[in-house]
Write an enzyme that holds these catalytic residues in place. Structure first.
Site, PDB file in Angstrom:
ATOM      1  N   ARG A  93       1.104  -1.147   0.171  1.00  0.00           N
ATOM      2  CA  ARG A  93      -0.389   0.369   0.066  1.00  0.00           C
ATOM      3  C   ARG A  93       0.545   1.153  -0.317  1.00  0.00           C
ATOM      4  O   ARG A  93       0.625   2.310   0.216  1.00  0.00           O
ATOM      5  CB  ARG A  93      -1.058   0.150   1.226  1.00  0.00           C
ATOM      6  N   ASP A  94       1.806   1.401   0.217  1.00  0.00           N
ATOM      7  CA  ASP A  94       2.977   2.704   0.433  1.00  0.00           C
ATOM      8  C   ASP A  94       4.532   1.843  -0.841  1.00  0.00           C
ATOM      9  O   ASP A  94       5.227   2.326  -0.266  1.00  0.00           O
ATOM     10  CB  ASP A  94       2.965   3.274   1.328  1.00  0.00           C
TER      11      ASP A  94
END
Length: 304
Positions: free
Chosen positions: A85-86
């Site tokens: 997610r990042d």
């Protein structure tokens, strides 16, 4: 703190040579939580790309190795049910031997585990990540799947090939306009290997379904090889890895000696397991089964 405990319990069990190990947590201060992770002497991948001599000092073989490391780490995380997610070059660390490991993963589901960079880029609707790496579906509707992380991987490919920062000089709103509305992407770096450019472009496809999985990316990068010399071409790469193919009119054979590779593209309508007939640069006709995880338009390599 329940979400923190649940995620930490998962993270401390993850062990991969391409993922930074989480060893524990600091809980002595009730107002602050810190993770204890393995020491990575080489710093971030972004720092390596920012080196003044990057273009000359880092050859194509090392760049391919870095990308393969990231793909391997991400494939492992998804095999264990963990989303990143990042994903970005700041969240890829180098060890003392110059190999990449993925870090700062799986933190967005727990508010207690959000990093400063993730929190700084969290929009009012709950979107978490870094704008330059955000896929269209994440920007538009906060939809996240593995293919959203694959889009972020495409930006890492671009950075490793170019050395620069994607969408440099643009603010988050401008990045969103470029990606979501105009469907633009950073221009492919001049002189970049065509096969890596092709992989990058598939990974940043506007349609998430058109992007390959990390398992497929890992397999493709592991099966390829950097040219042995500037004169070597993508159609004549060398690797000692074994492979199987059928020469028309002969029995299938396993080839284990030094061998050549040729690049093929999955034609429209074809599916994994189907057989393609191709001709090598030397004129030999071969039959090749399409590997699992590939879709029409994707390219792969076969040894002969």
């Amino acid at each position: 703190m329940k979400s923190f405990s649940m995620e930490l319990a998962i993270m401390v069990k993850l062990r991969s040579p391409r993922v930074v190990s989480v060893l524990g947590v600091v809980t002595t201060d009730p107002t602050w939580l810190g993770l204890v992770v393995e020491f990575m002497a080489g710093g971030t991948l972004r720092e390596a790309l920012d080196a003044e001599d990057y273009a000359a000092a880092v050859d194509e073989a090392r760049r391919r190795r870095w990308l393969g490391d990231v793909a391997l780490g991400m494939s492992y995380l998804y095999a264990m049910g963990v989303e990143h997610r990042d994903l970005k070059t700041l969240n890829v660390l180098l060890d003392g031997k110059g190999r990449c490991k993925v870090t700062d993963f799986g933190l967005s589901k727990s508010d207690e585990l959000n990093t400063a960079s993730t929190m700084a880029t969290q929009a009012g609707g709950g979107i978490k990540g870094t704008p330059a790496y955000m896929a269209p579906e994440l920007l538009e509707s906060n939809t996240f799947t593995e293919k959203t992380d694959v889009y972020a991987f495409s930006m890492i490919v671009w950075e490793v090939l170019d050395g620069g920062v994607p969408w440099a000089g643009l603010n988050p709103m401008q990045v969103g306009m470029q990606v979501m509305v105009q469907r633009k992407r950073p221009p492919p770096p001049a002189g970049a290997p065509p096969d890596l450019v092709g992989l990058m472009e598939r990974c940043w496809s506007h349609d998430p379904a058109a992007r390959p999985s990390f398992e497929a990316i890992k397999g493709w990068l592991a099966g390829g090889a950097a040219p042995a010399s500037p004169a070597a071409s993508a159609a004549a790469l060398y690797s000692p890895a074994p492979s199987q193919l059928s020469i028309v009119g002969e029995e299938p054979a396993t080839i284990t000696q030094t061998q050549r590779f040729m690049a093929l593209e999955v034609p429209p309508g074809a599916q994994p397991g189907m057989t393609l007939q191709a001709t090598t640069p030397e004129g030999t006709t071969v039959q090749v089964a399409i590997p699992a995880g590939l879709a029409p338009g994707m390219r792969f390599q076969v040894a002969y």
